[in-house]
Design a protein around this motif. Sequence first.
Motif, mmCIF file in Angstrom:
data_model
loop_
_atom_site.group_PDB
_atom_site.id
_atom_site.type_symbol
_atom_site.label_atom_id
_atom_site.label_comp_id
_atom_site.label_asym_id
_atom_site.label_seq_id
_atom_site.Cartn_x
_atom_site.Cartn_y
_atom_site.Cartn_z
ATOM 1 N N ARG A 82 0.795 -1.230 0.000
ATOM 2 C CA ARG A 82 0.000 0.000 0.000
ATOM 3 C C ARG A 82 0.824 1.275 0.000
ATOM 4 N N SER A 83 2.103 1.199 0.428
ATOM 5 C CA SER A 83 2.878 2.445 0.558
ATOM 6 C C SER A 83 4.278 2.361 -0.042
ATOM 7 N N ALA A 84 4.730 1.147 -0.349
ATOM 8 C CA ALA A 84 6.105 0.879 -0.823
ATOM 9 C C ALA A 84 7.134 0.957 0.303
ATOM 10 N N THR A 94 6.853 6.818 9.295
ATOM 11 C CA THR A 94 7.723 7.540 10.233
ATOM 12 C C THR A 94 7.594 9.018 9.899
ATOM 13 N N ASN A 95 7.155 9.795 10.859
ATOM 14 C CA ASN A 95 6.800 11.188 10.562
ATOM 15 C C ASN A 95 7.763 12.208 11.152
ATOM 16 N N GLU A 96 8.954 11.752 11.505
ATOM 17 C CA GLU A 96 9.953 12.659 12.080
ATOM 18 C C GLU A 96 10.185 13.862 11.152
ATOM 19 N N THR A 97 10.076 15.052 11.696
ATOM 20 C CA THR A 97 10.319 16.271 10.920
ATOM 21 C C THR A 97 10.500 17.433 11.891
ATOM 22 N N TYR A 98 11.041 18.525 11.401
ATOM 23 C CA TYR A 98 11.068 19.749 12.219
ATOM 24 C C TYR A 98 11.279 20.959 11.319
ATOM 25 N N PHE A 146 12.671 23.999 9.355
ATOM 26 C CA PHE A 146 13.958 24.329 8.721
ATOM 27 C C PHE A 146 14.984 23.204 8.917
ATOM 28 N N ARG A 147 14.499 21.977 8.730
ATOM 29 C CA ARG A 147 15.334 20.781 8.951
ATOM 30 C C ARG A 147 16.614 20.834 8.107
ATOM 31 N N ASP A 148 17.718 20.649 8.744
ATOM 32 C CA ASP A 148 19.051 20.614 8.122
ATOM 33 C C ASP A 148 19.570 21.982 7.676
ATOM 34 N N ALA A 167 6.584 16.874 -1.229
ATOM 35 C CA ALA A 167 6.011 15.545 -1.464
ATOM 36 C C ALA A 167 5.900 14.632 -0.244
ATOM 37 N N ALA A 168 6.424 15.038 0.883
ATOM 38 C CA ALA A 168 6.259 14.218 2.096
ATOM 39 C C ALA A 168 6.148 15.196 3.261
ATOM 40 N N ALA A 169 4.944 15.743 3.399
ATOM 41 C CA ALA A 169 4.740 16.907 4.267
ATOM 42 C C ALA A 169 4.821 16.567 5.747
ATOM 43 N N GLN A 213 5.787 20.887 9.130
ATOM 44 C CA GLN A 213 6.905 21.793 9.408
ATOM 45 C C GLN A 213 7.686 22.155 8.150
ATOM 46 N N GLU A 214 7.868 21.200 7.233
ATOM 47 C CA GLU A 214 8.668 21.495 6.036
ATOM 48 C C GLU A 214 7.952 22.490 5.093
ATOM 49 N N PRO A 215 6.726 22.174 4.651
ATOM 50 C CA PRO A 215 6.073 23.164 3.784
ATOM 51 C C PRO A 215 5.894 24.525 4.467
ATOM 52 N N THR A 223 1.891 17.210 0.085
ATOM 53 C CA THR A 223 1.165 15.940 0.109
ATOM 54 C C THR A 223 1.804 14.946 1.069
ATOM 55 N N ASP A 224 1.018 13.975 1.472
ATOM 56 C CA ASP A 224 1.544 12.879 2.286
ATOM 57 C C ASP A 224 0.555 11.726 2.184
ATOM 58 N N ILE A 225 1.040 10.528 2.446
ATOM 59 C CA ILE A 225 0.157 9.346 2.409
ATOM 60 C C ILE A 225 -0.681 9.241 3.681
ATOM 61 N N MET A 272 -1.811 12.086 -0.724
ATOM 62 C CA MET A 272 -1.306 11.523 -1.980
ATOM 63 C C MET A 272 -0.258 10.447 -1.718
ATOM 64 N N ASN A 273 -0.467 9.328 -2.374
ATOM 65 C CA ASN A 273 0.474 8.212 -2.247
ATOM 66 C C ASN A 273 1.484 8.310 -3.388
ATOM 67 N N LEU A 274 2.759 8.309 -3.067
ATOM 68 C CA LEU A 274 3.780 8.444 -4.115
ATOM 69 C C LEU A 274 3.779 7.263 -5.078
ATOM 70 N N ILE A 275 3.196 6.129 -4.677
ATOM 71 C CA ILE A 275 3.098 5.015 -5.629
ATOM 72 C C ILE A 275 1.682 4.892 -6.216
ATOM 73 N N MET A 332 11.339 16.525 -1.950
ATOM 74 C CA MET A 332 10.967 15.129 -1.677
ATOM 75 C C MET A 332 11.979 14.607 -0.675
ATOM 76 N N ARG A 333 11.853 15.110 0.548
ATOM 77 C CA ARG A 333 12.928 14.890 1.518
ATOM 78 C C ARG A 333 12.594 13.799 2.525
ATOM 79 N N ASN A 334 13.554 12.925 2.716
ATOM 80 C CA ASN A 334 13.461 11.896 3.744
ATOM 81 C C ASN A 334 12.241 10.992 3.587
ATOM 82 N N VAL A 335 11.955 10.638 2.352
ATOM 83 C CA VAL A 335 10.893 9.657 2.114
ATOM 84 C C VAL A 335 11.388 8.529 1.199
HETATM 85 C C1 LIG Z 1 10.370 11.210 7.758
HETATM 86 S S1 LIG Z 1 8.969 12.021 7.129
HETATM 87 C C2 LIG Z 1 9.725 13.320 6.201
HETATM 88 C C3 LIG Z 1 9.063 14.671 6.465
HETATM 89 C C4 LIG Z 1 9.742 15.853 5.806
HETATM 90 N N1 LIG Z 1 9.806 15.722 4.392
HETATM 91 C C5 LIG Z 1 11.128 16.065 6.364
HETATM 92 O O1 LIG Z 1 12.110 15.761 5.700
HETATM 93 O O2 LIG Z 1 11.250 16.539 7.494
HETATM 94 C C6 LIG Z 1 8.444 10.879 5.863
HETATM 95 C C7 LIG Z 1 7.018 11.106 5.393
HETATM 96 O O3 LIG Z 1 6.807 10.367 4.186
HETATM 97 C C8 LIG Z 1 5.485 9.908 4.186
HETATM 98 N N2 LIG Z 1 5.365 8.756 3.272
HETATM 99 C C9 LIG Z 1 5.825 7.495 3.436
HETATM 100 N N3 LIG Z 1 5.480 6.719 2.402
HETATM 101 C C10 LIG Z 1 4.796 7.497 1.542
HETATM 102 C C11 LIG Z 1 4.173 7.269 0.285
HETATM 103 N N4 LIG Z 1 4.157 6.068 -0.309
HETATM 104 N N5 LIG Z 1 3.554 8.307 -0.324
HETATM 105 C C12 LIG Z 1 3.540 9.528 0.261
HETATM 106 N N6 LIG Z 1 4.093 9.807 1.446
HETATM 107 C C13 LIG Z 1 4.721 8.808 2.091
HETATM 108 C C14 LIG Z 1 5.208 9.552 5.636
HETATM 109 O O4 LIG Z 1 3.845 9.529 5.921
HETATM 110 C C15 LIG Z 1 5.976 10.638 6.388
HETATM 111 O O5 LIG Z 1 5.144 11.689 6.790
#
Ligand SMILES: C[S@@+](CC[C@H](N)C(=O)[O-])C[C@H]1O[C@@H](n2cnc3c(N)ncnc32)[C@H](O)[C@@H]1O
Length: 281
Positions: free
Chosen positions: A18-20, A72-76, A78-80, A110-112, A116-118, A142-144, A197-200, A214-217
């Motif tokens: 469902r999510s890859a 995994t939803n770790e974010t903050y 102005f990350r990095d 793409a992975a909100a 915090q990121e957007p 967007t995020d799944i 939105m699901n990236l797959i 499209m960071r950390n996804v």
């Molecule tokens: C670690 S967070 C990254 C948040 C932010 N981009 C950052 O770097 O701080 C990863 C995010 O990717 C999302 N994610 C995982 N698989 C996904 C998919 N197939 N489609 C869309 N989002 C997905 C998760 O729900 C999660 O919120």
Amino acid sequence: MALNRMDFEYIRDLVRERSAIVLDDDKEYLVELRLATIVQQEGFGSLSDFIAHLRAQPVELMQQRVVDLMTTNETYFFRDVFPFEALKTAILPELIEKRAATRRLRIWCAAASSGQEPFSVALLLKEHFPQLAGWQIDFVATDISHEMIERCKEGRFSQLEVNRGLPAMMLVKHFNKVGDHWVLKDDLRRMVDFRLMNLIGNWSLHGSWDIVMMRNVLIYFDLETKRRILGRVKSLLGPEGVLVLGSSESVLNVDRGFGQESMGRFMYYRVREAVPAPAGL
Ligand SMILES: C[S@@+](CC[C@H](N)C(=O)[O-])C[C@H]1O[C@@H](n2cnc3c(N)ncnc32)[C@H](O)[C@@H]1O
């Protein structure tokens, strides 16, 4: 009670389909930890009981909740730091110059996660680019995860969350204190269009985009999935468009269609110009 192998594999396959997201073989503890809430909330005696129920009745909503919990939803904010410095001092000024005729800028995050990121990008635009007033800014994030997208729409953060990376000046200027939380003011909240939105899955995005964050996804996916996603990103990026990945991610060995640019320690990517095929081929 520890998760048995068959139950782990059932959850692992469900999440991947469902999510890859790839759950490595040693991630049983993670499944136990993350799904403990569902077991408790739904009144099951154990995780095994819950999984047995899910197998017997694979209800869409419950499967979705499992996937949500396994993200995994770790974010903050102005990350990095470096990507935001580069956006402020190089990427945005250049794009703004190039888009002066159309006065339109298109950004996709793409992975909100929880926003915090957007919102960091929105704060950057508001604070440093007053010349964008009157421009059309298409800003989609967007995020799944259903839960994360709902959180994003609220723009509501705990004290702990605003303590992570958000400059105090921005906090007092752009957030209201509501109870023990901080809520982003409407003008900034409304800058971003949050979508599930699901990236797959299907990408409900049209036209070409100037900045794709499209960071950390991609780190959660296998190589083939990364390739497929980056291939789709290439077709969305305009000629001057920029792809920003997480600090531990790269297109290296994944997709040769991107050229790498750098600013100090920060790397970002643009689609390489199509190389014309040699004559006679
Ligand atoms: C670690 S967070 C990254 C948040 C932010 N981009 C950052 O770097 O701080 C990863 C995010 O990717 C999302 N994610 C995982 N698989 C996904 C998919 N197939 N489609 C869309 N989002 C997905 C998760 O729900 C999660 O919120």
